[in-house]
Enzyme design. Structure first.
Site, PDB file in Angstrom:
ATOM      1  N   THR A   6     -33.730  18.833  18.660  1.00 55.97           N
ATOM      2  CA  THR A   6     -33.941  17.446  18.204  1.00 55.97           C
ATOM      3  C   THR A   6     -34.900  17.487  17.024  1.00 55.97           C
ATOM      4  OG1 THR A   6     -35.732  17.159  19.822  1.00 55.97           O
ATOM      5  CG2 THR A   6     -33.520  16.418  20.464  1.00 55.97           C
ATOM      6  N   THR A  44     -36.461  17.327  24.303  1.00 50.04           N
ATOM      7  CA  THR A  44     -37.487  16.307  24.132  1.00 50.04           C
ATOM      8  C   THR A  44     -36.927  15.171  23.290  1.00 50.04           C
ATOM      9  OG1 THR A  44     -39.203  18.002  24.242  1.00 50.04           O
ATOM     10  CG2 THR A  44     -39.824  15.846  23.347  1.00 50.04           C
ATOM     11  N   ASN A 145     -61.574  21.575  17.164  1.00 49.99           N
ATOM     12  CA  ASN A 145     -61.815  22.008  15.794  1.00 49.99           C
ATOM     13  C   ASN A 145     -62.797  21.090  15.067  1.00 49.99           C
ATOM     14  OD1 ASN A 145     -60.213  24.257  15.949  1.00 49.99           O
ATOM     15  ND2 ASN A 145     -58.373  23.220  15.231  1.00 49.99           N
ATOM     16  N   PHE A 182     -57.873  27.775  14.689  1.00 49.32           N
ATOM     17  CA  PHE A 182     -57.133  27.331  13.526  1.00 49.32           C
ATOM     18  C   PHE A 182     -56.278  26.125  13.879  1.00 49.32           C
ATOM     19  CE2 PHE A 182     -56.288  27.623   9.291  1.00 49.32           C
ATOM     20  CZ  PHE A 182     -54.998  27.953   8.932  1.00 49.32           C
ATOM     21  N   GLY A 185     -49.684  24.234  15.255  1.00 46.91           N
ATOM     22  CA  GLY A 185     -48.407  24.247  14.548  1.00 46.91           C
ATOM     23  C   GLY A 185     -47.281  24.530  15.508  1.00 46.91           C
ATOM     24  N   CYS A 188     -43.086  22.255  18.330  1.00 47.37           N
ATOM     25  CA  CYS A 188     -43.229  21.170  19.311  1.00 47.37           C
ATOM     26  C   CYS A 188     -44.314  20.165  18.936  1.00 47.37           C
ATOM     27  CB  CYS A 188     -43.505  21.750  20.699  1.00 47.37           C
ATOM     28  SG  CYS A 188     -42.092  22.577  21.450  1.00 47.37           S
ATOM     29  N   LYS A 191     -43.894  18.026  15.592  1.00 44.93           N
ATOM     30  CA  LYS A 191     -42.698  17.188  15.662  1.00 44.93           C
ATOM     31  C   LYS A 191     -42.878  16.055  16.673  1.00 44.93           C
ATOM     32  CE  LYS A 191     -39.187  18.799  18.066  1.00 44.93           C
ATOM     33  NZ  LYS A 191     -38.952  17.784  19.127  1.00 44.93           N
TER      34      LYS A 191
END
Length: 358
Positions: A6, A44, A145, A182, A185, A188, A191
């Protein structure tokens, strides 16, 4: 059970073409049987998709009705790349949203051998819980972070700060993801966070805290770029390209963006990632890296030691023990190291050391 991609468009909405296609194909197959089947979607998707898109597509193609000719359910998967088998065998819980008790009874035997609680709920709730979990994971990473950057500016060890925070298991819930490091990303979290924000926009609902996660996450990449530029050095070695250890998935990896930006600033960049072998990278993963770093083949080095010896600044983006061992053994006092992962034995490092936010 079905789980198809998706992908996210630029505005955060989902491309559900694969979901539509597989629903139609399953519906056509249901025409050929008289047995009651249960169709379980695991992709998802936005809440409402299973009942409002998948259900009608199945009915249209099969000529049967949900709850009469077949059952319909949604089960979110909680699997992390690099540890998916372990996560499947030891899940936190199993959640299944079903259209009826009959459907739930059909799905339950597949998962009741797992050492966790089986939770039956409504389909919309099951769809939403995956977004809630991933949004919360994204929040935890960014929170840690931000604490890290503030602690660093005050001369404090952010890892010690967060280690104390995570000792509170009653209110702070869990130490998972609550570690300065860091940027997040992968395929999952970015998005699904965009999808949550897009849904809020559709409903004219403001989510200012969640809306700030992506810009704050981006600042962690800015922070790394600034360190390299401020060093005044030009030869840079990046250890890692995939978004985490144990996978070759480079989609929306913050290390890929870091590499792209360093190249754009004129750095002489070389990359080593033992998980990334271009001959084995396929599909969406390959398309992504070819579009983002079209000259990646000329950047990759197979030998980590050679990359270290080539570099004036070394950016450590993966925590694999063999890579850390190479860094400790071969980085010299004339070099600088930017640590994005938090190595434990940095006292043995001969090079000048800087953590990303500690």
């Amino acid at each position: 059970m079905t789980c198809v991609g998706t992908p996210s468009s630029r505005n955060g909405s989902q491309d559900l073409a694969a979901v539509r296609n597989v629903a139609r194909q399953i519906g056509e197959a249901l025409v050929l049987t008289d047995h009651y089947h249960t169709v379980v979607l695991r992709s998802t998707v936005k809440p409402g998709t299973t009942l409002e898109l998948v259900g009608p597509a199945l009915e249209s193609a099969s000529g049967k009705r949900v709850g009469e000719g077949f059952g319909l359910a949604f089960q979110p998967e909680f699997l992390r790349e690099g540890s998916s088998i372990k996560d499947y065998d030891h899940p936190p819980f199993t959640v299944v949203g079903a259209d009826s008790e009959r459907t739930l009874d059909q799905v339950k035997p597949i998962f009741e051998h797992l050492p966790c609680e089986f939770v039956g709920t409504g389909i919309g709730t099951a769809e939403m819980v995956k977004y809630a979990c991933n949004a919360f994971h994204a929040l935890k990473i960014v929170f840690a972070n931000e604490v890290g950057r503030l602690s660093q500016s005050l001369g404090l060890d952010s890892r010690e700060v967060m280690e104390l925070v995570t000792r509170d298991r009653q209110l702070n819930i869990s130490p998972a993801y609550l570690r300065p490091g860091f940027a997040f990303g992968g395929s999952c979290l970015p998005k699904d966070l965009r999808a949550v924000l897009y849904m809020a926009k559709e409903q004219d609902t403001e989510l200012p805290m969640l809306g700030s996660l992506i810009p704050s996450n981006q600042q962690q990449i800015d922070h790394a770029v600034d360190f390299v530029l401020d060093s005044g050095k030009r030869r840079v070695g990046l250890i890692g390209l995939s978004f985490k250890s144990g996978t070759d998935d480079m989609r929306e990896s913050p290390l890929v963006e870091l590499a792209e930006r360093l190249i754009g600033k004129g750095m002489d960049l070389k990359i080593h990632d033992p998980n990334v072998q271009l001959s084995r990278v396929i599909g969406a993963n390959r398309r992504y890296i070819e579009e983002t770093l079209p000259h990646i083949a000329s950047l990759l080095m197979e030998d980590c030691r050679a990359l270290i010896e080539h570099s004036e600044v070394i950016v450590l983006g993966l925590s694999d023990a063999p890579l850390v061992a190479q860094l400790l053994a071969h980085a010299g006092p004339e070099q600088q190291v930017l640590d994005l992962v938090g190595i434990k034995d940095r006292g043995a490092l001969k090079a000048a050391y800087q953590g990303i936010c500690w």
